[in-house]
Motif scaffolding. Structure first.
Motif, PDB file in Angstrom:
ATOM      1  N   LEU A  52      39.924   4.793  51.545  1.00 41.72           N
ATOM      2  CA  LEU A  52      40.817   5.245  51.641  1.00 41.72           C
ATOM      3  C   LEU A  52      40.896   7.018  52.606  1.00 41.72           C
ATOM      4  CD1 LEU A  52      43.716   4.219  49.800  1.00 41.72           C
ATOM      5  CD2 LEU A  52      43.532   3.325  51.752  1.00 41.72           C
ATOM      6  N   SER A  53      39.837   7.551  52.011  1.00 34.49           N
ATOM      7  CA  SER A  53      39.186   9.401  52.102  1.00 34.49           C
ATOM      8  C   SER A  53      39.697   9.544  53.174  1.00 34.49           C
ATOM      9  CB  SER A  53      38.395   9.257  51.727  1.00 34.49           C
ATOM     10  OG  SER A  53      37.369  10.117  51.519  1.00 34.49           O
ATOM     11  N   GLY A  54      40.281  11.017  52.748  1.00 33.00           N
ATOM     12  CA  GLY A  54      40.887  11.535  54.032  1.00 33.00           C
ATOM     13  C   GLY A  54      42.025  10.647  54.679  1.00 33.00           C
ATOM     14  N   THR A  55      42.355  10.080  54.324  1.00 28.49           N
ATOM     15  CA  THR A  55      43.794   9.308  55.151  1.00 28.49           C
ATOM     16  C   THR A  55      45.446   9.622  54.436  1.00 28.49           C
ATOM     17  OG1 THR A  55      44.516   7.779  53.285  1.00 28.49           O
ATOM     18  CG2 THR A  55      42.896   6.724  55.374  1.00 28.49           C
ATOM     19  N   GLY A  56      45.465  10.563  53.672  1.00 27.58           N
ATOM     20  CA  GLY A  56      46.431  10.551  51.964  1.00 27.58           C
ATOM     21  C   GLY A  56      47.051   9.438  51.229  1.00 27.58           C
ATOM     22  N   VAL A  57      46.909   8.633  51.498  1.00 27.13           N
ATOM     23  CA  VAL A  57      47.623   7.104  51.115  1.00 27.13           C
ATOM     24  C   VAL A  57      46.230   7.426  50.147  1.00 27.13           C
ATOM     25  CG1 VAL A  57      47.475   4.958  50.463  1.00 27.13           C
ATOM     26  CG2 VAL A  57      47.957   5.593  52.827  1.00 27.13           C
ATOM     27  N   PRO A  58      46.844   7.216  48.272  1.00 27.16           N
ATOM     28  CA  PRO A  58      46.446   7.462  46.767  1.00 27.16           C
ATOM     29  C   PRO A  58      45.990   6.149  46.417  1.00 27.16           C
ATOM     30  CG  PRO A  58      48.378   8.302  46.349  1.00 27.16           C
ATOM     31  CD  PRO A  58      48.537   7.972  48.162  1.00 27.16           C
ATOM     32  N   VAL A  59      45.206   6.026  45.882  1.00 25.94           N
ATOM     33  CA  VAL A  59      44.587   4.736  44.749  1.00 25.94           C
ATOM     34  C   VAL A  59      46.135   4.872  43.726  1.00 25.94           C
ATOM     35  CG1 VAL A  59      43.500   3.295  43.865  1.00 25.94           C
ATOM     36  CG2 VAL A  59      42.328   4.943  45.452  1.00 25.94           C
ATOM     37  N   ASP A  60      46.666   3.196  43.309  1.00 24.61           N
ATOM     38  CA  ASP A  60      47.172   2.769  42.417  1.00 24.61           C
ATOM     39  C   ASP A  60      46.375   2.572  41.510  1.00 24.61           C
ATOM     40  OD1 ASP A  60      49.019   2.993  40.332  1.00 24.61           O
ATOM     41  OD2 ASP A  60      50.368   1.661  42.227  1.00 24.61           O
ATOM     42  N   ALA A  61      45.698   2.288  40.699  1.00 23.78           N
ATOM     43  CA  ALA A  61      45.500   1.920  39.298  1.00 23.78           C
ATOM     44  C   ALA A  61      46.271   0.842  38.554  1.00 23.78           C
ATOM     45  CB  ALA A  61      43.974   3.147  38.860  1.00 23.78           C
ATOM     46  N   ALA A  62      45.753  -0.382  38.173  1.00 20.11           N
ATOM     47  CA  ALA A  62      46.580  -0.510  37.313  1.00 20.11           C
ATOM     48  C   ALA A  62      45.723  -0.852  35.696  1.00 20.11           C
ATOM     49  CB  ALA A  62      46.069  -2.521  37.410  1.00 20.11           C
ATOM     50  N   VAL A  63      45.889  -0.383  34.871  1.00 15.02           N
ATOM     51  CA  VAL A  63      45.403  -0.600  33.554  1.00 15.02           C
ATOM     52  C   VAL A  63      46.380  -0.824  32.481  1.00 15.02           C
ATOM     53  CG1 VAL A  63      45.101   1.502  31.991  1.00 15.02           C
ATOM     54  CG2 VAL A  63      44.788   2.582  34.232  1.00 15.02           C
ATOM     55  N   GLY A  64      45.225  -1.822  31.166  1.00 21.77           N
ATOM     56  CA  GLY A  64      45.681  -2.512  31.061  1.00 21.77           C
ATOM     57  C   GLY A  64      46.145  -3.581  31.387  1.00 21.77           C
ATOM     58  N   PHE A  65      45.536  -4.166  32.558  1.00 16.92           N
ATOM     59  CA  PHE A  65      46.742  -5.362  33.038  1.00 16.92           C
ATOM     60  C   PHE A  65      46.087  -6.555  33.036  1.00 16.92           C
ATOM     61  CE2 PHE A  65      47.893  -6.837  37.684  1.00 16.92           C
ATOM     62  CZ  PHE A  65      48.334  -6.887  37.212  1.00 16.92           C
ATOM     63  N   PRO A  66      46.671  -7.520  33.098  1.00 16.54           N
ATOM     64  CA  PRO A  66      48.074  -7.905  33.134  1.00 16.54           C
ATOM     65  C   PRO A  66      48.562  -7.803  31.977  1.00 16.54           C
ATOM     66  CG  PRO A  66      47.421  -9.916  33.738  1.00 16.54           C
ATOM     67  CD  PRO A  66      45.829  -9.126  33.563  1.00 16.54           C
ATOM     68  N   LEU A  67      47.788  -7.785  30.764  1.00 12.36           N
ATOM     69  CA  LEU A  67      48.095  -8.561  29.668  1.00 12.36           C
ATOM     70  C   LEU A  67      48.801  -7.355  28.767  1.00 12.36           C
ATOM     71  CD1 LEU A  67      46.124 -11.032  28.798  1.00 12.36           C
ATOM     72  CD2 LEU A  67      47.977 -11.612  29.684  1.00 12.36           C
ATOM     73  N   GLY A  68      48.175  -5.757  28.939  1.00 12.67           N
ATOM     74  CA  GLY A  68      48.584  -4.938  27.890  1.00 12.67           C
ATOM     75  C   GLY A  68      48.546  -5.229  26.417  1.00 12.67           C
ATOM     76  N   ILE A  69      47.578  -5.809  26.010  1.00 11.38           N
ATOM     77  CA  ILE A  69      47.387  -6.241  24.527  1.00 11.38           C
ATOM     78  C   ILE A  69      45.639  -5.070  24.181  1.00 11.38           C
ATOM     79  CG2 ILE A  69      48.422  -8.051  23.893  1.00 11.38           C
ATOM     80  CD1 ILE A  69      45.950  -9.662  25.017  1.00 11.38           C
ATOM     81  N   GLU A  73      43.428   3.604  22.229  1.00  8.01           N
ATOM     82  CA  GLU A  73      41.888   4.666  22.902  1.00  8.01           C
ATOM     83  C   GLU A  73      41.291   3.144  24.064  1.00  8.01           C
ATOM     84  OE1 GLU A  73      43.119   5.152  19.212  1.00  8.01           O
ATOM     85  OE2 GLU A  73      42.653   2.650  19.825  1.00  8.01           O
ATOM     86  N   LEU A  74      41.191   1.816  24.564  1.00  6.41           N
ATOM     87  CA  LEU A  74      40.820   1.319  25.396  1.00  6.41           C
ATOM     88  C   LEU A  74      41.718   1.774  26.879  1.00  6.41           C
ATOM     89  CD1 LEU A  74      39.506  -1.530  24.393  1.00  6.41           C
ATOM     90  CD2 LEU A  74      38.693  -0.090  25.254  1.00  6.41           C
ATOM     91  N   LYS A  75      42.958   1.628  26.612  1.00  7.95           N
ATOM     92  CA  LYS A  75      43.721   1.848  27.999  1.00  7.95           C
ATOM     93  C   LYS A  75      43.560   3.536  28.433  1.00  7.95           C
ATOM     94  CE  LYS A  75      47.589  -1.263  27.075  1.00  7.95           C
ATOM     95  NZ  LYS A  75      48.514  -1.486  26.646  1.00  7.95           N
ATOM     96  N   SER A  76      43.752   4.240  26.820  1.00  5.09           N
ATOM     97  CA  SER A  76      43.296   6.206  27.688  1.00  5.09           C
ATOM     98  C   SER A  76      42.042   5.750  28.281  1.00  5.09           C
ATOM     99  CB  SER A  76      43.136   6.727  26.093  1.00  5.09           C
ATOM    100  OG  SER A  76      44.814   6.497  25.764  1.00  5.09           O
ATOM    101  N   GLU A  77      40.953   4.995  27.808  1.00  8.25           N
ATOM    102  CA  GLU A  77      39.584   5.980  28.818  1.00  8.25           C
ATOM    103  C   GLU A  77      39.457   4.844  29.974  1.00  8.25           C
ATOM    104  OE1 GLU A  77      35.925   6.730  29.361  1.00  8.25           O
ATOM    105  OE2 GLU A  77      36.869   7.374  27.636  1.00  8.25           O
ATOM    106  N   GLU A  78      40.389   3.452  30.152  1.00  3.68           N
ATOM    107  CA  GLU A  78      40.088   2.852  31.143  1.00  3.68           C
ATOM    108  C   GLU A  78      40.964   3.801  32.727  1.00  3.68           C
ATOM    109  OE1 GLU A  78      41.909  -1.387  33.475  1.00  3.68           O
ATOM    110  OE2 GLU A  78      42.424  -0.570  31.574  1.00  3.68           O
ATOM    111  N   THR A  79      41.963   5.075  31.670  1.00  3.92           N
ATOM    112  CA  THR A  79      42.973   5.441  32.982  1.00  3.92           C
ATOM    113  C   THR A  79      41.904   6.954  33.042  1.00  3.92           C
ATOM    114  OG1 THR A  79      45.563   4.993  31.417  1.00  3.92           O
ATOM    115  CG2 THR A  79      45.065   7.469  32.468  1.00  3.92           C
ATOM    116  N   ARG A  80      41.102   7.215  31.667  1.00  3.39           N
ATOM    117  CA  ARG A  80      40.566   9.061  32.600  1.00  3.39           C
ATOM    118  C   ARG A  80      39.225   8.175  33.499  1.00  3.39           C
ATOM    119  NH1 ARG A  80      40.359   8.868  26.474  1.00  3.39           N
ATOM    120  NH2 ARG A  80      41.888  10.681  25.657  1.00  3.39           N
TER     121      ARG A  80
END
Length: 220
Positions: A52-69, A73-80
Motif C-alpha cells: 500500500l506504500s504511496g497509495t494513501g490507504v493505511p494498514v489497519d492492524a488487529a491486536v489481541g485478535f480474535p480472543l482478547g485474552i 503488556e503483550l497487547k501494548s507491545e503488539e500495538t507498538r
C-alpha cells in the motif's frame, strides 16, 4: 457520492489461511475502490504496508485478535510493533473474561494503555467489544469507559465469535457514546441492505470482506 460511500469500509483479510497472494489482491482492491483501510492480522502488517506504500490507504492492524485474552503488556507491545511495521490504525480486542468478571478497572487500564500508544504515534485506535459474549449492562459499561478514555471508535465484533454485528448493538453503542466516540460495525455484513442498516443505526465505519461486492451494488 460513490467515492464517499467507499470510504466507510475497512476492507478485511483476517482468515488464518490468507496467503501473500490473497493479501496483494485485497490491497489492490482497496486502492481501486478507494476504501478507508485494509485490516489484517499483525503478522501481515509489514507486507501490507509495502503493497500500500504511496497509495494513501493505511494498514489497519488487529491486536489481541480474535480472543482478547493476552495481557495488557503483550497487547501494548503488539500495538507498538504493528505501528513500527507500518500500521496506521489499530483495532484491539478487549479482555472479554475481565468484562464478564466485572473487572472494569482492568478494562479501563487496558484501554488507556493502548489508546495512549496510538495517540502518541498519531494513529487511529478502535476497541472491539465482541458483543456476542456480553449482556447489555456490560456493553453499556464498556461504552461509558470508552466515552471517558476516548478511543476513535468502538467496534461491535471480531467476526470470529458465534454471532456478529447487530443493528440493536450499533444503536446501543451509539446511544451511550454519543458524538464522543464513533462506532464501527463488523462481522456478518455481506450485502448492501445490511450495510445501509448499520449506517442508519449509527455506524461510521464498516469492517467486512465483502466490501467490493457491496460497493458495486451501491454503485448500481
Amino acid at each position: 457520492m460513490k467515492e464517499n460511500f467507499n470510504k466507510i469500509f475497512d476492507h478485511t483479510i483476517l482468515k488464518p489461511s490468507a496467503t501473500s497472494e490473497d493479501l496483494k489482491k485485497v490491497c489492490d482492491d482497496a486502492v481501486k475502490y478507494g476504501f478507508c483501510s485494509v485490516a489484517v492480522n499483525t503478522g501481515m502488517v509489514s507486507k501490507c504496508a509495502k503493497y500500500l506504500s504511496g497509495t494513501g490507504v493505511p494498514v489497519d492492524a488487529a491486536v489481541g485478535f480474535p480472543l482478547g485474552i493476552t495481557t495488557v503488556e503483550l497487547k501494548s507491545e503488539e500495538t507498538r510493533e504493528a505501528i513500527k511495521n507500518g500500521a496506521g490504525e489499530i483495532d484491539y480486542v478487549v479482555n472479554i473474561g475481565k468484562v464478564k468478571e466485572g473487572d472494569f478497572a482492568y478494562i479501563e487500564h487496558e484501554m488507556k494503555s493502548i489508546v495512549e500508544i496510538c495517540r502518541n504515534a498519531g494513529k487511529t485506535v478502535k476497541v472491539i467489544f465482541e458483543n456476542c459474549y456480553l449482556n447489555n449492562d456490560e456493553k453499556i459499561r464498556l461504552c461509558e469507559i470508552a466515552k471517558k478514555v476516548k478511543p476513535d471508535f468502538i467496534k461491535t465484533s471480531t467476526g470470529f465469535g458465534p454471532s456478529s454485528a447487530t443493528i440493536d448493538d450499533v444503536r446501543l453503542m451509539k446511544k451511550y457514546v454519543g458524538d464522543d466516540v464513533k462506532v464501527k460495525a463488523a462481522g456478518g455484513i455481506r450485502n448492501l441492505e445490511t450495510c445501509l442498516a448499520m449506517i442508519e443505526a449509527g455506524a461510521e465505519r464498516i469492517g467486512c470482506s465483502n466490501s467490493c461486492e457491496i460497493a458495486d451494488e451501491y454503485r448500481k
